[in-house]
Motif scaffolding. Structure first.
Motif, PDB file in Angstrom:
ATOM      1  N   ASN A   3       0.840  -1.193   0.000  1.00 28.85           N
ATOM      2  CA  ASN A   3       0.000   0.000   0.000  1.00 28.85           C
ATOM      3  C   ASN A   3       0.879   1.248   0.000  1.00 28.85           C
ATOM      4  OD1 ASN A   3      -1.997   1.883   0.305  1.00 28.85           O
ATOM      5  ND2 ASN A   3      -2.788   1.101   2.230  1.00 28.85           N
ATOM      6  N   GLU A   9      -6.407   1.573   5.927  1.00 29.70           N
ATOM      7  CA  GLU A   9      -7.159   0.540   5.213  1.00 29.70           C
ATOM      8  C   GLU A   9      -8.660   0.812   5.297  1.00 29.70           C
ATOM      9  OE1 GLU A   9      -5.774  -1.658   3.416  1.00 29.70           O
ATOM     10  OE2 GLU A   9      -3.730  -1.729   4.179  1.00 29.70           O
ATOM     11  N   LYS A  45      -8.839  -7.049   3.935  1.00 28.35           N
ATOM     12  CA  LYS A  45      -7.623  -6.411   4.440  1.00 28.35           C
ATOM     13  C   LYS A  45      -7.265  -6.858   5.862  1.00 28.35           C
ATOM     14  CE  LYS A  45      -7.300  -3.521   0.909  1.00 28.35           C
ATOM     15  NZ  LYS A  45      -6.177  -3.069   0.173  1.00 28.35           N
TER      16      LYS A  45
END
Length: 67
Positions: A3, A9, A45
């Motif tokens: 990321n 997230e 996630k």
């Protein structure tokens, strides 16, 4: 690191859902779809917990007040 964004997230999904519940008139079907999208994101996630940016600072500091 996979990321490259500084956003937490599932931040966009969370924000979309929060904004949906504040809209007038309230569109329950739309909000349910956004809640499902957020749920899928946290599962994908593996998000365990959300917190606000300033909440972490409050929790890490000494606590002088007791209830």
């Amino acid at each position: 690191m996979e990321n490259t964004s500084d956003k937490p997230e599932c931040a966009q999904e969370s924000l979309d859902l929060l904004n949906c519940v504040t809209q007038s008139p309230f569109d329950q079907e739309k909000c349910l779809q956004l809640m499902q999208a957020l749920r899928e994101c946290v599962l994908r996630k593996k998000v365990k917990k959300f917190s606000l940016a300033d909440q972490g600072q409050q929790e890490s500091g000494p606590t002088s007040k007791k209830a």
